[in-house]
Design a protein around this motif. Sequence first.
Motif, PDB file in Angstrom:
ATOM      1  N   LEU A  55     -30.015  54.967  67.335  1.00 40.46           N
ATOM      2  CA  LEU A  55     -30.683  56.250  67.123  1.00 40.46           C
ATOM      3  C   LEU A  55     -30.487  57.155  68.334  1.00 40.46           C
ATOM      4  O   LEU A  55     -30.681  56.738  69.467  1.00 40.46           O
ATOM      5  N   ALA A 118     -31.899  47.609  66.141  1.00 40.75           N
ATOM      6  CA  ALA A 118     -31.833  49.058  66.353  1.00 40.75           C
ATOM      7  C   ALA A 118     -32.017  49.351  67.831  1.00 40.75           C
ATOM      8  O   ALA A 118     -32.650  48.588  68.562  1.00 40.75           O
ATOM      9  N   VAL A 139     -38.260  53.208  61.387  1.00 44.34           N
ATOM     10  CA  VAL A 139     -37.342  52.223  61.957  1.00 44.34           C
ATOM     11  C   VAL A 139     -37.785  50.813  61.563  1.00 44.34           C
ATOM     12  O   VAL A 139     -36.961  49.966  61.199  1.00 44.34           O
ATOM     13  N   LEU A 149     -35.636  45.651  68.151  1.00 38.13           N
ATOM     14  CA  LEU A 149     -35.554  47.053  68.560  1.00 38.13           C
ATOM     15  C   LEU A 149     -35.567  47.107  70.076  1.00 38.13           C
ATOM     16  O   LEU A 149     -36.467  46.556  70.722  1.00 38.13           O
TER      17      LEU A 149
END
Length: 219
Positions: A55, A118, A139, A149
Amino acid sequence: MPEDDGPGRERTGQAEAFDAIGDRYDEAFPHKEGQLAAGEWLASSLPAGSRVLDLGCGTGVPTARQLTDAGLRVTGVDLSAGMLERARANVPAAEFIRADIAGLGDGGPLTAGSFAGATAFFALLMLPRAEIPGTLRSVHALLAPGGLLALSMVEADVDNVPIPFLGNIIRVSGYLRDDLRRVVTDAGFEVVKEDSYAYAPASVEVPPEEQVFLYCRRA
């Protein structure tokens, strides 16, 4: 693929600023030890071929390139068309889409539960605080159960304030680290590790900052 900011969102000048900044961003931040370490944690924790979402991917350097080189399938997301053009040139093996990271839960181009991991390195600071919890929940939904993450923010108690940045004006938000940890856990993540770095950018146009990195797992 959505290319606008969506109802109720204000991004005036944000994407245009990063279009103009271009490669100067990487020149201003040449040393990214914290980001590389967090990327290495993610890459070493996932099987080869896993799908990973990057992202606020920017130019694709270093994260999309690092994760792709590690054998992961990377999808980068950014709102700046100029940054995405550079990312596609820098990391041709990755997929890149133009979208607002705060709009990924609005019927966007990504499928729920389809990512094993992510990253959000300094991406959330481009959003008003009011939009950060919802973005983290989106997310969470995009990650498979147990998905990982890695995120970072600049530690600062600010909300959507304009600052000069490499000859442009951008709006940024931040949290003190205890508040950041609370926002992340409230969105459904377990924080398994935390690092911080005192960082002095190469450019005198950008002030020194304290960078906070959280290593998280979807709870």
